[in-house]
Design a protein around this motif. Structure first.
Motif, PDB file in Angstrom:
ATOM      1  N   ALA A  16      60.097  50.905  51.596  1.00 33.44           N
ATOM      2  CA  ALA A  16      59.532  51.099  52.938  1.00 33.44           C
ATOM      3  C   ALA A  16      58.790  52.434  53.034  1.00 33.44           C
ATOM      4  CB  ALA A  16      60.648  51.042  53.982  1.00 33.44           C
ATOM      5  N   ILE A  17      58.500  53.018  51.897  1.00 36.60           N
ATOM      6  CA  ILE A  17      57.793  54.306  51.755  1.00 36.60           C
ATOM      7  C   ILE A  17      58.242  55.352  52.776  1.00 36.60           C
ATOM      8  CG2 ILE A  17      55.758  53.523  50.485  1.00 36.60           C
ATOM      9  CD1 ILE A  17      54.250  53.212  53.086  1.00 36.60           C
ATOM     10  N   VAL A  18      59.540  55.405  52.971  1.00 34.80           N
ATOM     11  CA  VAL A  18      60.105  56.409  53.871  1.00 34.80           C
ATOM     12  C   VAL A  18      60.115  57.763  53.158  1.00 34.80           C
ATOM     13  CG1 VAL A  18      62.258  57.175  54.957  1.00 34.80           C
ATOM     14  CG2 VAL A  18      61.495  54.833  55.228  1.00 34.80           C
ATOM     15  N   THR A  19      59.570  58.776  53.815  1.00 30.62           N
ATOM     16  CA  THR A  19      59.521  60.116  53.209  1.00 30.62           C
ATOM     17  C   THR A  19      60.198  61.176  54.073  1.00 30.62           C
ATOM     18  OG1 THR A  19      57.386  60.521  54.256  1.00 30.62           O
ATOM     19  CG2 THR A  19      57.346  59.651  52.003  1.00 30.62           C
ATOM     20  N   LYS A  20      60.656  60.774  55.268  1.00 28.36           N
ATOM     21  CA  LYS A  20      61.215  61.772  56.174  1.00 28.36           C
ATOM     22  C   LYS A  20      62.614  61.353  56.626  1.00 28.36           C
ATOM     23  CE  LYS A  20      56.589  62.695  57.929  1.00 28.36           C
ATOM     24  NZ  LYS A  20      55.711  62.774  59.106  1.00 28.36           N
ATOM     25  N   ASP A  21      63.509  62.295  56.634  1.00 22.79           N
ATOM     26  CA  ASP A  21      64.867  62.049  57.132  1.00 22.79           C
ATOM     27  C   ASP A  21      65.023  62.821  58.430  1.00 22.79           C
ATOM     28  OD1 ASP A  21      67.518  61.692  57.637  1.00 22.79           O
ATOM     29  OD2 ASP A  21      68.218  62.301  55.648  1.00 22.79           O
TER      30      ASP A  21
END
Lengths: 133, 168
Positions: A16-21
């Motif tokens: 899901a190309i998540v790059t931020k937490d």
């Protein structure tokens, strides 16, 4: 310390190309996320940004806060309104609790209110969510 | 009235010396020299966990043997009846002990604060140094002293944070 299981985070990063937490715990620091937010200001010492609600959500983020209905409602509202008010591609993956399969919580009602902007991707069985230390 | 033991001889007093001040005869002077050297720590000390004070925040990588309690069955049918004695067919439920390497954090007075996995410790150390090189530390007040004091601070924060998780 509270942190989501690695396999859930890795799946979100890979698929899901998540790059931020947006809800970093201590174990998020030094991880492969490009940006992390923490509600503890002192965590800037470890490179996190302070207060995930200080700016609108943009980009692809994961958010997993306390098991507290009011906190989760705030985050759902924030995610929806952020996506409505930004031009850039924005997706916020929230891990919400579904106690005893009840979905009458305010945050679940909010999800149903905006069907074009949010959806339930899946349900993770309780046994598959083991918090690491 | 003078204390009764002033009239006892040394043999009867079993070696206890009388106080040199006659008005304080009841106060024993026994072991004065060693008692003056003794230091009483009013904080609880756990010799299994705490270390000798160093005056600095410390993080030691060390072998520990954590004990995990075995979860007891929740259903009535499987609940262990503590009234039934242990027998060849009824085993005791013992805690599980394992050996592990952990990063253990201590205050300057040697008190154990908490522990982290070595992987998490390395991640936090890398993040700390990367943030320092990137100038993040300049934005934080009061300024950071060192990595160890920040790790102790995190562990205190976690310990004191309100627990909102309620198993509904």
């Amino acid at each position: 310390m509270r942190a989501l299981p690695n396999h859930i985070l890795k799946a979100l990063q890979a698929w899901a190309i998540v790059t931020k937490d947006r809800s970093a715990s201590d174990s998020s620091f030094g991880s492969s996320f490009k940006e992390v937010w923490s509600k503890r200001k002192r965590n800037m010492i470890f490179g996190s940004k302070f207060n995930p609600l200080a700016t609108k959500f943009t980009g692809f983020s994961v958010c997993h806060h306390l098991y507290d209905d009011s906190v989760m409602l705030t985050l759902v509202r924030y995610g929806i309104y952020s996506s409505l008010s930004t031009e850039s591609a924005t997706a916020t993956f929230l891990l919400l609790q579904n106690w005893k399969s009840l979905n009458a919580n305010a945050y679940m009602q909010m999800l149903r209110k905006y069907p074009e902007h949010c959806t339930i991707l899946g349900i993770i069985p309780q046994a598959s969510v083991t918090y690491r230390r | 009235m003078a204390p009764k033991d002033t009239s006892y001889d040394n043999l009867e007093r079993q070696g206890f010396d009388l106080h040199p001040d006659p008005l304080n005869n009841w106060k024993t002077a026994h072991g004065d020299t060693i008692r003056q050297k003794a230091v009483f720590d009013m904080q609880p000390t756990n010799p299994e966990l705490d270390i000798q004070p160093t005056g600095n925040y410390e993080v030691w990588i060390r072998e520990i043997s954590p004990i995990a309690q075995v979860k007891l069955a929740r259903t009535e049918a499987h609940r262990i009846d503590t009234e039934i004695p242990i027998s060849p067919t009824k085993y005791a439920t013992l805690p599980q002990v394992s050996d592990a390497t952990r990063a253990c954090a201590y205050t300057p007075d040697g008190k154990f604060v908490g522990m982290l996995s070595t992987k998490l410790y390395n991640n936090l150390a890398n993040a700390f140094h990367h943030a320092m090189d990137s100038g993040y530390h300049n934005q934080v007040m009061p300024p950071s002293k060192d990595l160890n004091s920040e790790l102790v601070s995190i562990l205190y924060y976690k310990r004191n944070a309100p627990r909102k998780f309620i198993n509904k």
